[in-house]
Design a protein around this motif. Structure first.
Motif, PDB file in Angstrom:
ATOM      1  N   LEU A  75     -21.824  -8.353   4.499  1.00  0.00           N
ATOM      2  CA  LEU A  75     -21.917  -6.394   3.831  1.00  0.00           C
ATOM      3  C   LEU A  75     -20.424  -6.182   3.610  1.00  0.00           C
ATOM      4  N   ALA A  76     -19.361  -6.677   3.497  1.00  0.00           N
ATOM      5  CA  ALA A  76     -18.350  -6.492   2.196  1.00  0.00           C
ATOM      6  C   ALA A  76     -17.116  -7.158   2.384  1.00  0.00           C
ATOM      7  N   HIS A  77     -16.226  -7.555   1.324  1.00  0.00           N
ATOM      8  CA  HIS A  77     -15.431  -7.896   1.176  1.00  0.00           C
ATOM      9  C   HIS A  77     -14.299  -7.310   0.790  1.00  0.00           C
ATOM     10  N   TYR A  78     -13.008  -7.012   1.295  1.00  0.00           N
ATOM     11  CA  TYR A  78     -12.221  -6.513   0.693  1.00  0.00           C
ATOM     12  C   TYR A  78     -10.516  -7.574   0.836  1.00  0.00           C
ATOM     13  N   ILE A  79     -10.423  -7.217  -0.676  1.00  0.00           N
ATOM     14  CA  ILE A  79      -8.837  -7.762  -0.992  1.00  0.00           C
ATOM     15  C   ILE A  79      -7.334  -7.163  -0.746  1.00  0.00           C
ATOM     16  N   LEU A  80      -6.748  -7.426   0.627  1.00  0.00           N
ATOM     17  CA  LEU A  80      -6.168  -5.914   0.464  1.00  0.00           C
ATOM     18  C   LEU A  80      -4.694  -6.546   0.356  1.00  0.00           C
ATOM     19  N   TYR A  81      -3.894  -5.982  -0.989  1.00  0.00           N
ATOM     20  CA  TYR A  81      -2.532  -6.327  -1.592  1.00  0.00           C
ATOM     21  C   TYR A  81      -1.768  -5.117  -1.925  1.00  0.00           C
ATOM     22  N   PRO A  82      -0.419  -5.828  -2.104  1.00  0.00           N
ATOM     23  CA  PRO A  82       0.576  -4.990  -1.607  1.00  0.00           C
ATOM     24  C   PRO A  82       0.615  -4.237  -3.335  1.00  0.00           C
ATOM     25  N   ARG A  83       1.059  -3.305  -3.786  1.00  0.00           N
ATOM     26  CA  ARG A  83       0.721  -2.260  -4.865  1.00  0.00           C
ATOM     27  C   ARG A  83       1.410  -2.574  -5.572  1.00  0.00           C
ATOM     28  N   GLN A  84       1.143  -3.440  -7.063  1.00  0.00           N
ATOM     29  CA  GLN A  84       1.934  -3.970  -8.309  1.00  0.00           C
ATOM     30  C   GLN A  84       2.503  -5.163  -7.640  1.00  0.00           C
ATOM     31  N   ALA A  85       1.211  -5.883  -7.050  1.00  0.00           N
ATOM     32  CA  ALA A  85       1.198  -7.282  -6.519  1.00  0.00           C
ATOM     33  C   ALA A  85       0.294  -7.869  -6.657  1.00  0.00           C
ATOM     34  N   LYS A  86      -0.634  -7.254  -7.313  1.00  0.00           N
ATOM     35  CA  LYS A  86      -2.356  -8.352  -7.207  1.00  0.00           C
ATOM     36  C   LYS A  86      -2.341  -9.160  -7.320  1.00  0.00           C
ATOM     37  N   PRO A  87      -2.958  -9.806  -6.385  1.00  0.00           N
ATOM     38  CA  PRO A  87      -2.763 -11.585  -6.296  1.00  0.00           C
ATOM     39  C   PRO A  87      -3.862 -12.168  -7.517  1.00  0.00           C
ATOM     40  N   GLN A  88      -3.414 -13.240  -8.433  1.00  0.00           N
ATOM     41  CA  GLN A  88      -4.682 -13.711  -9.111  1.00  0.00           C
ATOM     42  C   GLN A  88      -4.886 -14.972  -8.373  1.00  0.00           C
ATOM     43  N   ILE A  89      -6.588 -14.654  -7.902  1.00  0.00           N
ATOM     44  CA  ILE A  89      -7.272 -15.002  -6.907  1.00  0.00           C
ATOM     45  C   ILE A  89      -8.946 -15.889  -7.253  1.00  0.00           C
ATOM     46  N   PRO A  90      -8.827 -16.790  -7.202  1.00  0.00           N
ATOM     47  CA  PRO A  90     -10.545 -16.825  -7.286  1.00  0.00           C
ATOM     48  C   PRO A  90     -11.206 -16.359  -5.658  1.00  0.00           C
ATOM     49  N   THR A  91     -12.515 -15.664  -6.246  1.00  0.00           N
ATOM     50  CA  THR A  91     -12.673 -14.863  -4.925  1.00  0.00           C
ATOM     51  C   THR A  91     -14.163 -14.292  -4.919  1.00  0.00           C
ATOM     52  N   SER A  92     -14.472 -14.184  -4.675  1.00  0.00           N
ATOM     53  CA  SER A  92     -16.034 -14.039  -4.800  1.00  0.00           C
ATOM     54  C   SER A  92     -16.160 -12.442  -5.640  1.00  0.00           C
ATOM     55  N   ALA A  93     -17.528 -12.540  -6.306  1.00  0.00           N
ATOM     56  CA  ALA A  93     -17.004 -11.356  -7.187  1.00  0.00           C
ATOM     57  C   ALA A  93     -17.606 -10.402  -6.945  1.00  0.00           C
ATOM     58  N   HIS A  94     -18.528 -10.179  -5.872  1.00  0.00           N
ATOM     59  CA  HIS A  94     -17.998  -8.720  -5.130  1.00  0.00           C
ATOM     60  C   HIS A  94     -16.822  -8.590  -3.859  1.00  0.00           C
ATOM     61  N   ALA A  95     -15.455  -8.992  -3.979  1.00  0.00           N
ATOM     62  CA  ALA A  95     -15.131  -8.501  -3.177  1.00  0.00           C
ATOM     63  C   ALA A  95     -13.838  -7.117  -4.416  1.00  0.00           C
ATOM     64  N   ARG A  96     -14.104  -6.299  -3.469  1.00  0.00           N
ATOM     65  CA  ARG A  96     -13.319  -5.218  -3.374  1.00  0.00           C
ATOM     66  C   ARG A  96     -12.431  -5.670  -3.410  1.00  0.00           C
ATOM     67  N   PHE A  97     -10.941  -5.874  -4.811  1.00  0.00           N
ATOM     68  CA  PHE A  97      -9.759  -5.584  -4.689  1.00  0.00           C
ATOM     69  C   PHE A  97      -8.679  -4.076  -4.353  1.00  0.00           C
ATOM     70  N   ILE A  98      -7.884  -4.036  -3.095  1.00  0.00           N
ATOM     71  CA  ILE A  98      -8.187  -2.462  -2.900  1.00  0.00           C
ATOM     72  C   ILE A  98      -6.459  -2.501  -2.765  1.00  0.00           C
ATOM     73  N   PRO A  99      -4.890  -2.490  -3.418  1.00  0.00           N
ATOM     74  CA  PRO A  99      -3.970  -1.730  -3.250  1.00  0.00           C
ATOM     75  C   PRO A  99      -3.450  -1.495  -2.147  1.00  0.00           C
ATOM     76  N   VAL A 100      -2.215  -1.634  -0.916  1.00  0.00           N
ATOM     77  CA  VAL A 100      -2.172  -0.646   0.380  1.00  0.00           C
ATOM     78  C   VAL A 100      -0.831  -0.785  -0.075  1.00  0.00           C
ATOM     79  N   PRO A 101      -0.490   0.340   0.733  1.00  0.00           N
ATOM     80  CA  PRO A 101      -1.046   1.200   1.333  1.00  0.00           C
ATOM     81  C   PRO A 101      -1.208   2.276   0.262  1.00  0.00           C
ATOM     82  N   ALA A 102      -2.293   2.791   0.495  1.00  0.00           N
ATOM     83  CA  ALA A 102      -3.575   3.189   0.194  1.00  0.00           C
ATOM     84  C   ALA A 102      -2.568   5.391   0.705  1.00  0.00           C
TER      85      ALA A 102
END
Length: 390
Positions: A75-102
């Motif tokens: 139903l949903a796909h999230y990539i949770l990554y540390p702020r200022q360190a967004k990973p460069q990874i191959p993933t689904s076009a539907h994945a949402r990249f969310i910086p944490v902590p929110a």
């Protein structure tokens, strides 16, 4: 092109209004709290919940939420990554990249809010569907101070108010998904699905607290909290697990001419089984299914215990019987016990059963044990259920 320009202009205006509204009202916008990198990277393990899974990668976490009742469909796909360190990874076009902590949180129901006191996250909440439903006393103080605003009422939500509140993350369940979600996401708010009410056990429902733990870098705190919840629940379960007799009960109430029976794999059925009480379930299903009043009456009219989840100001048996003339024909209403989940309700009708209850499953279980076998818990008083006065 013209349509695109109008959309951009619309969203820009909404964001400007949001900023002005926040400044004029004096509403405080929380900043990202300090966090320990070790806690952020702490591995998250899901043991009971069926509705989502977590893969711990080096430097980020991958979270997949499944379609309720269809655990193989995403139903949903999230990539949770540390702020200022967004990973460069191959993933689904539907994945949402969310910086944490929110930095801040909005919720459409108090079910998600019940996690915040446990994880020491009261300060991140800036918006709630209906603020009157909040029971936690410290959060109510923040409502009165204007730090938490209302973004809905009943089953509806106010998209403009959500955008004005500017929560970095908005928690909602799959039933709230609409086309308006695109406007919310376009304004810079991430929507994260929280479907714990579709779980198959009380522990599975409680384990969703780890979702909020991941979003706010409280992974280790959430893990320790859940271990304690699990230990307390298993301890409560042991109180009655050697009793081979399953006490028959009556459960539910008439709703517009139908009586909803829980599915075989719902958390309600699992809770009854763990409490050693017996009621019908729909084979092979998770969701509730409607049956006729006559069906329920023929099978459960002689049960001495009746458990209901109610709305409104129900305090006495007279109040209860006034809802439906036929209720008085059940033995529980005549000479037995009728229990409703209204013991912890605030002045506006907000029920703590749905706020703190999901994260105190041992108390829900002990309530049922106390109701069905009071001799096993002589010094315990029910927490969420109250017996109607005659």
């Amino acid at each position: 092109m013209r349509q695109m320009k109008r959309t951009v202009l619309y969203l820009t205006c909404l964001l400007a209004l949001a900023a002005c509204s926040s400044e004029q009202s004096g509403q405080k916008q929380p900043t990202s709290h300090s966090y320990d990198a070790e806690d952020l990277n702490f591995p998250v393990e899901i043991r009971h919940a069926k509705g989502f899974t977590v893969v711990n990668h080096e430097g980020y976490k991958e979270v997949v939420v499944f379609v309720p009742d269809a655990p193989t469909d995403t139903l949903a796909h999230y990539i949770l990554y540390p702020r200022q360190a967004k990973p460069q990874i191959p993933t689904s076009a539907h994945a949402r990249f969310i910086p944490v902590p929110a930095r801040s949180l909005g919720c459409l129901s108090t079910t998600e809010i019940g996690v915040l006191p446990i994880l020491d996250l009261r300060h991140v909440l800036v918006a709630c569907g209906d603020v009157r439903n909040i029971n936690d006393s410290l959060l109510r103080e923040r409502v009165e101070q204007g730090e938490i605003i209302q973004i809905g009422r009943g089953m509806s939500r106010d998209v403009e108010q959500i955008i004005a509140a500017r929560p970095e993350v908005l928690m909602q369940n799959f039933a709230d998904i609409t086309d308006k979600d695109e406007d919310i996401v376009a304004s810079g708010i991430e929507i994260v699905l929280f479907n714990n009410w579709k779980e198959q056990s009380l522990l599975g429902r409680a384990e969703w607290l780890k979702m909020i733990g991941m979003l706010f870098a409280r992974n280790q705190v959430a893990d320790e909290a859940f271990k304690h919840i699990e230990e307390q629940y298993l301890e409560a379960k042991r109180i009655v697990e050697h009793d081979t007799e399953f006490i028959p009960i009556m459960y539910g109430q008439d709703y517009k001419g139908a009586w909803y029976v829980p599915g075989e794999y719902s958390y309600v059925t699992t809770m009854f089984r763990d409490a050693r009480v017996r009621y019908d379930s729909i084979p092979g299903q998770v969701a509730n299914q409607p049956v006729s009043f006559e069906h329920v009456f023929s099978r459960h009219r002689h049960a001495k215990i009746w458990i209901c989840m109610m709305t409104g100001k129900i305090k006495t048996m007279e109040d209860f019987l006034s809802l439906n003339d036929r209720y008085g024909h059940f033995d529980a209403a005549k000479t037995g016990q009728v229990w409703v989940d209204r013991k912890r309700v605030n002045e506006y009708g907000g029920n703590d059963f749905w706020e703190s209850g999901p994260y105190h499953p041992h108390l829900l279980l002990k309530d049922l044990i106390k109701i069905s076998r009071p001799h096993l818990l002589p010094d315990y008083e029910t927490t969420y259920w109250m017996e109607l006065k005659r």
